[in-house]
Design a protein around this motif. Structure first.
Motif, PDB file in Angstrom:
ATOM      1  N   ASP A  23      20.850  13.211 -42.690  1.00 54.28           N
ATOM      2  CA  ASP A  23      21.103  14.006 -41.478  1.00 54.28           C
ATOM      3  C   ASP A  23      20.010  13.901 -40.425  1.00 54.28           C
ATOM      4  O   ASP A  23      19.904  14.763 -39.536  1.00 54.28           O
ATOM      5  CB  ASP A  23      21.308  15.494 -41.835  1.00 54.28           C
ATOM      6  N   ALA A  24      19.186  12.870 -40.495  1.00 51.79           N
ATOM      7  CA  ALA A  24      18.154  12.651 -39.470  1.00 51.79           C
ATOM      8  C   ALA A  24      18.138  11.178 -39.089  1.00 51.79           C
ATOM      9  O   ALA A  24      18.378  10.301 -39.925  1.00 51.79           O
ATOM     10  CB  ALA A  24      16.789  13.084 -39.978  1.00 51.79           C
ATOM     11  N   TYR A  25      17.867  10.893 -37.819  1.00 55.48           N
ATOM     12  CA  TYR A  25      17.722   9.510 -37.390  1.00 55.48           C
ATOM     13  C   TYR A  25      16.418   8.964 -37.964  1.00 55.48           C
ATOM     14  O   TYR A  25      15.373   9.605 -37.883  1.00 55.48           O
ATOM     15  CB  TYR A  25      17.703   9.417 -35.871  1.00 55.48           C
ATOM     16  N   PHE A  26      16.494   7.775 -38.511  1.00 58.32           N
ATOM     17  CA  PHE A  26      15.320   7.145 -39.116  1.00 58.32           C
ATOM     18  C   PHE A  26      14.750   6.134 -38.123  1.00 58.32           C
ATOM     19  O   PHE A  26      15.269   5.036 -37.956  1.00 58.32           O
ATOM     20  CB  PHE A  26      15.700   6.459 -40.433  1.00 58.32           C
ATOM     21  N   GLY A  27      13.673   6.544 -37.449  1.00 56.69           N
ATOM     22  CA  GLY A  27      13.091   5.708 -36.405  1.00 56.69           C
ATOM     23  C   GLY A  27      13.399   6.263 -35.033  1.00 56.69           C
ATOM     24  O   GLY A  27      14.438   6.895 -34.807  1.00 56.69           O
ATOM     25  N   GLY A  28      12.498   6.018 -34.095  1.00 54.96           N
ATOM     26  CA  GLY A  28      12.687   6.556 -32.752  1.00 54.96           C
ATOM     27  C   GLY A  28      13.496   5.660 -31.839  1.00 54.96           C
ATOM     28  O   GLY A  28      14.156   6.139 -30.923  1.00 54.96           O
ATOM     29  N   LEU A  29      13.459   4.349 -32.088  1.00 53.08           N
ATOM     30  CA  LEU A  29      14.111   3.393 -31.196  1.00 53.08           C
ATOM     31  C   LEU A  29      15.495   3.012 -31.701  1.00 53.08           C
ATOM     32  O   LEU A  29      15.728   2.916 -32.903  1.00 53.08           O
ATOM     33  CB  LEU A  29      13.247   2.134 -31.067  1.00 53.08           C
ATOM     34  N   THR A  30      16.399   2.789 -30.771  1.00 50.32           N
ATOM     35  CA  THR A  30      17.765   2.423 -31.136  1.00 50.32           C
ATOM     36  C   THR A  30      17.865   0.916 -31.376  1.00 50.32           C
ATOM     37  O   THR A  30      17.044   0.120 -30.919  1.00 50.32           O
ATOM     38  CB  THR A  30      18.754   2.810 -30.028  1.00 50.32           C
ATOM     39  N   TYR A  31      18.931   0.545 -32.095  1.00 47.74           N
ATOM     40  CA  TYR A  31      19.293  -0.860 -32.285  1.00 47.74           C
ATOM     41  C   TYR A  31      20.428  -1.168 -31.310  1.00 47.74           C
ATOM     42  O   TYR A  31      21.369  -0.371 -31.155  1.00 47.74           O
ATOM     43  CB  TYR A  31      19.739  -1.115 -33.713  1.00 47.74           C
ATOM     44  N   THR A  32      20.350  -2.318 -30.661  1.00 40.00           N
ATOM     45  CA  THR A  32      21.316  -2.667 -29.618  1.00 40.00           C
ATOM     46  C   THR A  32      22.121  -3.909 -30.010  1.00 40.00           C
ATOM     47  O   THR A  32      21.550  -4.909 -30.467  1.00 40.00           O
ATOM     48  CB  THR A  32      20.601  -2.924 -28.281  1.00 40.00           C
ATOM     49  N   TYR A  33      23.467  -3.832 -29.828  1.00 44.04           N
ATOM     50  CA  TYR A  33      24.365  -4.937 -30.199  1.00 44.04           C
ATOM     51  C   TYR A  33      25.284  -5.240 -29.012  1.00 44.04           C
ATOM     52  O   TYR A  33      25.950  -4.342 -28.487  1.00 44.04           O
ATOM     53  CB  TYR A  33      25.197  -4.565 -31.424  1.00 44.04           C
ATOM     54  N   PRO A  34      25.347  -6.508 -28.593  1.00 44.87           N
ATOM     55  CA  PRO A  34      26.209  -6.865 -27.455  1.00 44.87           C
ATOM     56  C   PRO A  34      27.675  -7.027 -27.875  1.00 44.87           C
ATOM     57  O   PRO A  34      27.985  -7.453 -28.995  1.00 44.87           O
ATOM     58  CB  PRO A  34      25.633  -8.211 -27.003  1.00 44.87           C
ATOM     59  N   ILE A  35      28.552  -6.649 -26.981  1.00 45.53           N
ATOM     60  CA  ILE A  35      29.993  -6.862 -27.168  1.00 45.53           C
ATOM     61  C   ILE A  35      30.493  -7.558 -25.909  1.00 45.53           C
ATOM     62  O   ILE A  35      30.413  -6.996 -24.803  1.00 45.53           O
ATOM     63  CB  ILE A  35      30.740  -5.533 -27.373  1.00 45.53           C
ATOM     64  N   ALA A  36      31.004  -8.748 -26.073  1.00 46.19           N
ATOM     65  CA  ALA A  36      31.402  -9.556 -24.908  1.00 46.19           C
ATOM     66  C   ALA A  36      32.487  -8.867 -24.093  1.00 46.19           C
ATOM     67  O   ALA A  36      32.377  -8.740 -22.866  1.00 46.19           O
ATOM     68  CB  ALA A  36      31.866 -10.943 -25.354  1.00 46.19           C
ATOM     69  N   SER A  37      33.546  -8.394 -24.773  1.00 44.39           N
ATOM     70  CA  SER A  37      34.624  -7.725 -24.040  1.00 44.39           C
ATOM     71  C   SER A  37      35.541  -6.980 -24.999  1.00 44.39           C
ATOM     72  O   SER A  37      35.643  -7.336 -26.186  1.00 44.39           O
ATOM     73  CB  SER A  37      35.445  -8.726 -23.222  1.00 44.39           C
ATOM     74  N   ILE A  38      36.202  -5.962 -24.455  1.00 44.10           N
ATOM     75  CA  ILE A  38      37.252  -5.246 -25.178  1.00 44.10           C
ATOM     76  C   ILE A  38      38.423  -5.093 -24.207  1.00 44.10           C
ATOM     77  O   ILE A  38      38.335  -4.334 -23.235  1.00 44.10           O
ATOM     78  CB  ILE A  38      36.805  -3.850 -25.662  1.00 44.10           C
ATOM     79  N   PRO A  39      39.497  -5.810 -24.423  1.00 48.17           N
ATOM     80  CA  PRO A  39      40.647  -5.675 -23.525  1.00 48.17           C
ATOM     81  C   PRO A  39      41.200  -4.249 -23.538  1.00 48.17           C
ATOM     82  O   PRO A  39      41.007  -3.498 -24.488  1.00 48.17           O
ATOM     83  CB  PRO A  39      41.660  -6.667 -24.104  1.00 48.17           C
ATOM     84  N   ALA A  40      41.930  -3.907 -22.490  1.00 47.60           N
ATOM     85  CA  ALA A  40      42.536  -2.583 -22.391  1.00 47.60           C
ATOM     86  C   ALA A  40      43.442  -2.319 -23.587  1.00 47.60           C
ATOM     87  O   ALA A  40      44.248  -3.167 -23.974  1.00 47.60           O
ATOM     88  CB  ALA A  40      43.332  -2.481 -21.091  1.00 47.60           C
ATOM     89  N   GLY A  41      43.266  -1.167 -24.210  1.00 41.48           N
ATOM     90  CA  GLY A  41      44.085  -0.788 -25.352  1.00 41.48           C
ATOM     91  C   GLY A  41      43.690  -1.447 -26.659  1.00 41.48           C
ATOM     92  O   GLY A  41      44.302  -1.177 -27.702  1.00 41.48           O
ATOM     93  N   GLN A  42      42.694  -2.304 -26.648  1.00 43.41           N
ATOM     94  CA  GLN A  42      42.269  -3.009 -27.857  1.00 43.41           C
ATOM     95  C   GLN A  42      40.951  -2.422 -28.394  1.00 43.41           C
ATOM     96  O   GLN A  42      40.350  -1.534 -27.798  1.00 43.41           O
ATOM     97  CB  GLN A  42      42.097  -4.502 -27.552  1.00 43.41           C
ATOM     98  N   ASN A  43      40.536  -2.972 -29.544  1.00 40.33           N
ATOM     99  CA  ASN A  43      39.278  -2.519 -30.122  1.00 40.33           C
ATOM    100  C   ASN A  43      38.431  -3.704 -30.567  1.00 40.33           C
ATOM    101  O   ASN A  43      38.916  -4.834 -30.669  1.00 40.33           O
ATOM    102  CB  ASN A  43      39.514  -1.543 -31.276  1.00 40.33           C
TER     103      ASN A  43
END
Length: 254
Positions: free
Chosen positions: A209-229
């Protein structure tokens, strides 16, 4: 004349004077003795007091430093504890260390904490640096010293200062995107009528129930079409579960 010896007679006045002198000498001697005893007792008490104060200081009771939890930003942030951590430091590129200084930070406000920097000053003059990004309202995080500086259990924390930035709205693009998390797999669904491209997913790792570390991890997503995942494996959160704290565009526009 009689040849009997006679006991020498001492007049009453002289006897009284002799007794008076003896009494005065006795009183003076008693007074001196009492004074000597009083002085000795006072010195003993002072020595005990001095020894007690020295022991108290040695035991860390005289200067305990800050009392935790310690609030900052007018109560919006709380430092619940300072502790030591041995292992891989997520806030220092996973560099390994022993007895690394660490803080437990709680966002007590109703706003999203976008970023904060903390400086901890110890009694020996050492300064420790910490950083956190994206701590949602009501959430708690364990954050670690940026250079793996050590914190010993008998160190005294004298001061904590910070700079912090808050946002009124949660930055997860909730009007266009919904997120579902299954352990470290994050699935984002585009609920809008337009294609979304050049997205960045920002995650924290949650342990107990606690975040481990102060900095976030970042992941790129090229695209998500409308209505898609689209699904992303937040591999850096393998110690626990991923938590989505921000979804942004490469340009920074949300």
């Amino acid at each position: 004349m009689s040849n009997k010896r006679r006991r020498k007679h001492i007049p009453g006045r002289k006897r009284k004077k002799a007794l008076s002198k003896i009494w005065i000498i006795s009183v003076i001697a008693a007074a001196i003795l009492i004074a000597v005893i009083a002085i000795a007792a006072a010195c003993n008490t002072k020595n005990k007091s001095s020894s007690s104060e020295e022991n108290s200081y040695a035991d860390g009771q005289k200067d305990q430093g800050l009392i935790f939890p310690y609030e900052l930003e007018d109560g919006r942030l709380s430092i619940d504890s300072i502790f030591q951590f041995t292992g891989f430091n997520p806030d220092n590129g996973n560099a390994e260390g022993e007895n690394i200084a660490a803080l437990t930070v709680v966002n007590q406000s109703e706003q999203h904490l976008s970023s904060a920097q903390f400086t901890v000053k110890l009694a020996d003059g050492a300064k420790l640096a910490f950083e956190i990004t994206d701590l949602p309202a009501g959430q708690k995080a364990m954050i670690f010293e940026k250079e793996n500086q050590v914190y010993e259990l008998d160190d005294v924390c004298q001061e904590i200062t910070d700079t912090a930035e808050f946002e009124d709205v949660s930055p997860v693009m909730a009007d266009r995107i919904s997120a579902e998390v299954q352990e470290t797999t994050v699935t984002l669904t585009n609920n809008s009528e337009e294609d979304l491209s050049n997205l960045l997913l920002h995650c924290h790792c949650v342990i107990d129930d606690a975040y481990f570390g102060g900095l976030t991890y970042t992941y790129p997503i090229a695209s998500i079409p409308a209505g898609q995942n689209a699904s992303v494996d937040a591999v850096d959160c393998y110690l626990g579960q991923a938590a989505v704290v921000r979804v942004s565009r490469d340009s920074g526009e949300e």
